[in-house]
Design a protein around this motif. Structure first.
Motif, PDB file in Angstrom:
ATOM      1  N   PHE A   1       2.648   6.456  -0.809  1.00 17.36           N
ATOM      2  CA  PHE A   1       3.576   7.488  -1.254  1.00 17.36           C
ATOM      3  C   PHE A   1       3.220   8.064  -2.612  1.00 17.36           C
ATOM      4  CE2 PHE A   1       5.490   3.373  -2.351  1.00 17.36           C
ATOM      5  CZ  PHE A   1       5.741   3.518  -3.708  1.00 17.36           C
ATOM      6  N   ALA A   2       2.252   7.468  -3.312  1.00 17.31           N
ATOM      7  CA  ALA A   2       1.853   8.029  -4.605  1.00 17.31           C
ATOM      8  C   ALA A   2       0.507   7.463  -5.024  1.00 17.31           C
ATOM      9  CB  ALA A   2       2.903   7.720  -5.672  1.00 17.31           C
ATOM     10  N   PHE A   3      -0.202   8.260  -5.828  1.00 16.58           N
ATOM     11  CA  PHE A   3      -1.428   7.823  -6.497  1.00 16.58           C
ATOM     12  C   PHE A   3      -1.219   7.961  -8.008  1.00 16.58           C
ATOM     13  CE2 PHE A   3      -3.407   9.070  -2.376  1.00 16.58           C
ATOM     14  CZ  PHE A   3      -4.098   7.893  -2.111  1.00 16.58           C
ATOM     15  N   PRO A   4      -0.460   7.069  -8.623  1.00 12.47           N
ATOM     16  CA  PRO A   4      -0.250   7.166 -10.079  1.00 12.47           C
ATOM     17  C   PRO A   4      -1.577   7.091 -10.825  1.00 12.47           C
ATOM     18  CG  PRO A   4       1.263   5.591  -9.084  1.00 12.47           C
ATOM     19  CD  PRO A   4       0.245   5.921  -8.042  1.00 12.47           C
ATOM     20  N   ARG A   5      -1.669   7.896 -11.888  1.00 11.06           N
ATOM     21  CA  ARG A   5      -2.898   7.974 -12.677  1.00 11.06           C
ATOM     22  C   ARG A   5      -2.580   7.812 -14.159  1.00 11.06           C
ATOM     23  NH1 ARG A   5      -3.102  11.716  -8.605  1.00 11.06           N
ATOM     24  NH2 ARG A   5      -2.383  13.471  -9.862  1.00 11.06           N
ATOM     25  N   LYS A   6      -3.569   8.053 -14.980  1.00  8.70           N
ATOM     26  CA  LYS A   6      -3.434   7.887 -16.428  1.00  8.70           C
ATOM     27  C   LYS A   6      -2.185   8.589 -16.953  1.00  8.70           C
ATOM     28  CE  LYS A   6      -5.840   8.792 -20.798  1.00  8.70           C
ATOM     29  NZ  LYS A   6      -7.062   9.335 -21.431  1.00  8.70           N
ATOM     30  N   GLY A   7      -1.414   7.851 -17.754  1.00 10.17           N
ATOM     31  CA  GLY A   7      -0.209   8.426 -18.327  1.00 10.17           C
ATOM     32  C   GLY A   7       1.000   8.380 -17.427  1.00 10.17           C
ATOM     33  N   GLU A   8       0.942   7.579 -16.355  1.00 14.42           N
ATOM     34  CA  GLU A   8       2.081   7.425 -15.461  1.00 14.42           C
ATOM     35  C   GLU A   8       2.483   5.960 -15.381  1.00 14.42           C
ATOM     36  OE1 GLU A   8       2.048   9.821 -11.792  1.00 14.42           O
ATOM     37  OE2 GLU A   8       0.093  10.545 -12.451  1.00 14.42           O
ATOM     38  N   LEU A   9       3.722   5.746 -14.966  1.00 13.78           N
ATOM     39  CA  LEU A   9       4.272   4.395 -14.876  1.00 13.78           C
ATOM     40  C   LEU A   9       4.248   3.885 -13.451  1.00 13.78           C
ATOM     41  CD1 LEU A   9       7.435   4.742 -17.160  1.00 13.78           C
ATOM     42  CD2 LEU A   9       5.208   3.777 -17.768  1.00 13.78           C
ATOM     43  N   VAL A  10       4.089   2.591 -13.326  1.00 15.99           N
ATOM     44  CA  VAL A  10       4.232   1.907 -12.045  1.00 15.99           C
ATOM     45  C   VAL A  10       5.226   0.771 -12.257  1.00 15.99           C
ATOM     46  CG1 VAL A  10       3.098   0.530 -10.255  1.00 15.99           C
ATOM     47  CG2 VAL A  10       1.880   2.433 -11.322  1.00 15.99           C
ATOM     48  N   GLY A  11       6.246   0.706 -11.405  1.00 13.25           N
ATOM     49  CA  GLY A  11       7.171  -0.416 -11.455  1.00 13.25           C
ATOM     50  C   GLY A  11       8.421  -0.193 -12.258  1.00 13.25           C
ATOM     51  N   ILE A  12       8.717   1.063 -12.641  1.00 11.52           N
ATOM     52  CA  ILE A  12       9.969   1.311 -13.340  1.00 11.52           C
ATOM     53  C   ILE A  12      11.076   1.353 -12.301  1.00 11.52           C
ATOM     54  CG2 ILE A  12       9.591   3.830 -13.342  1.00 11.52           C
ATOM     55  CD1 ILE A  12      11.097   3.801 -16.092  1.00 11.52           C
ATOM     56  N   SER A  13      11.901   0.310 -12.299  1.00 14.24           N
ATOM     57  CA  SER A  13      12.861   0.110 -11.214  1.00 14.24           C
ATOM     58  C   SER A  13      13.951  -0.842 -11.679  1.00 14.24           C
ATOM     59  CB  SER A  13      12.146  -0.473  -9.980  1.00 14.24           C
ATOM     60  OG  SER A  13      13.067  -0.871  -9.003  1.00 14.24           O
ATOM     61  N   ASP A  14      15.091  -0.812 -10.977  1.00 15.50           N
ATOM     62  CA  ASP A  14      16.150  -1.771 -11.292  1.00 15.50           C
ATOM     63  C   ASP A  14      16.349  -2.783 -10.168  1.00 15.50           C
ATOM     64  OD1 ASP A  14      17.285  -0.180  -9.390  1.00 15.50           O
ATOM     65  OD2 ASP A  14      19.113   0.279 -10.502  1.00 15.50           O
ATOM     66  N   THR A  15      15.383  -2.859  -9.245  1.00 13.49           N
ATOM     67  CA  THR A  15      15.455  -3.829  -8.155  1.00 13.49           C
ATOM     68  C   THR A  15      14.954  -5.194  -8.621  1.00 13.49           C
ATOM     69  OG1 THR A  15      13.254  -3.195  -7.369  1.00 13.49           O
ATOM     70  CG2 THR A  15      15.129  -2.043  -6.411  1.00 13.49           C
ATOM     71  N   ASP A  16      15.420  -6.237  -7.967  1.00 12.08           N
ATOM     72  CA  ASP A  16      15.006  -7.596  -8.329  1.00 12.08           C
ATOM     73  C   ASP A  16      13.620  -7.933  -7.802  1.00 12.08           C
ATOM     74  OD1 ASP A  16      17.397  -8.096  -9.660  1.00 12.08           O
ATOM     75  OD2 ASP A  16      18.391  -8.789  -7.822  1.00 12.08           O
TER      76      ASP A  16
END
Length: 249
Positions: A110-125
């Motif tokens: 669903f995404a190809f995060p690259r430089k300057g982007e976040l991975v894992g910003i979430s409020d799930t456990d």
């Protein structure tokens, strides 16, 4: 997952004879993935991209200052579905593929995060997806506990975090719209224009991901993606220096 991949196979190949135009730009605030109306508008898209990333400077600066550096080799796992969601990652270099896999083994990137982007910003456990390194990836990793403690007292950081999450939701909505209403070469063209807009080069651009990865991102088979590349080259929308290097014309 099945609905996202509904365009695979014959349905994804029914667009070959049409005149293709990139999709309209996404909702403002979409971090890292602008979609210009045409390649001629790429400088404007790149300027918008820079403006969007600058708007998260408080958030990114905090992660860089308090986080620690990690390196991930190609195809290594950064985070795994169902494991505790206790870290936020800021990509410093490289490309990540964020994907889910259903019970039948169908993968949707669903995404190809690259430089300057976040991975894992979430409020799930626990993580609801898996993130893997496409190429050599360097990230700043920050404990979610540390981030949440600062969010409780830092208004600017809290506002930027909320804005970033809103932008991610807008990005997902745009992707669902694309998968529902465009086919074959048009999907690939939109992906390539978006990817090119995030790169500094105006010449040939190297794709770090495989065609299978692209297929699982835009909801086509690998064979349909290869045919779409050929169609775009034949109709003068792109030039291919190698199978991995392209240029928007």
């Amino acid at each position: 997952m099945t609905s996202l991949n509904a365009g695979r196979g014959a349905e994804g190949n029914s667009d070959w004879g049409k005149t293709l135009e990139p999709s309209p730009p996404p909702v403002q605030g979409n971090p890292g993935l602008p979609c210009p109306p045409d390649f001629a508008g790429r400088p404007r898209a790149k300027a918008a991209l820079a403006e969007e990333k600058q708007s998260y400077e408080t958030l990114f600066s905090f992660i860089r200052a308090r986080g620690y550096t990690q390196h991930f080799q190609p195809d290594s796992t950064i985070l795994l579905h169902e494991e505790p969601a206790n870290v936020v990652y800021l990509i410093e270099t490289g490309t990540v593929r964020s994907c889910t896999i259903d019970s039948f083994g169908h993968r949707q990137i669903f995404a190809f995060p690259r430089k300057g982007e976040l991975v894992g910003i979430s409020d799930t456990d626990r993580w609801h997806f898996t993130a893997e390194a496409v190429d050599h990836v360097v990230v700043k990793s920050l404990s979610r506990t540390v981030l949440e403690q600062e969010l409780a007292v830092n208004t600017a950081l809290r506002q930027e975090s909320r804005a970033y999450i809103r932008a991610l939701l807008a990005q997902r909505e745009k992707q669902l719209l694309m998968l529902s209403h465009t086919k074959g070469p048009q999907r690939l063209l939109d992906f390539l224009v978006t990817f090119a807009a995030s790169r500094p080069s105006t010449g040939y651009i190297a794709l770090p991901m495989s065609r299978r990865d692209i297929a699982d991102h835009i909801g086509l088979s690998t064979e349909s993606v290869s045919r779409a590349f050929s169609h775009l080259k034949r109709t003068g929308r792109i030039d291919l220096k190698t199978p991995e290097k392209f240029k928007i014309i």
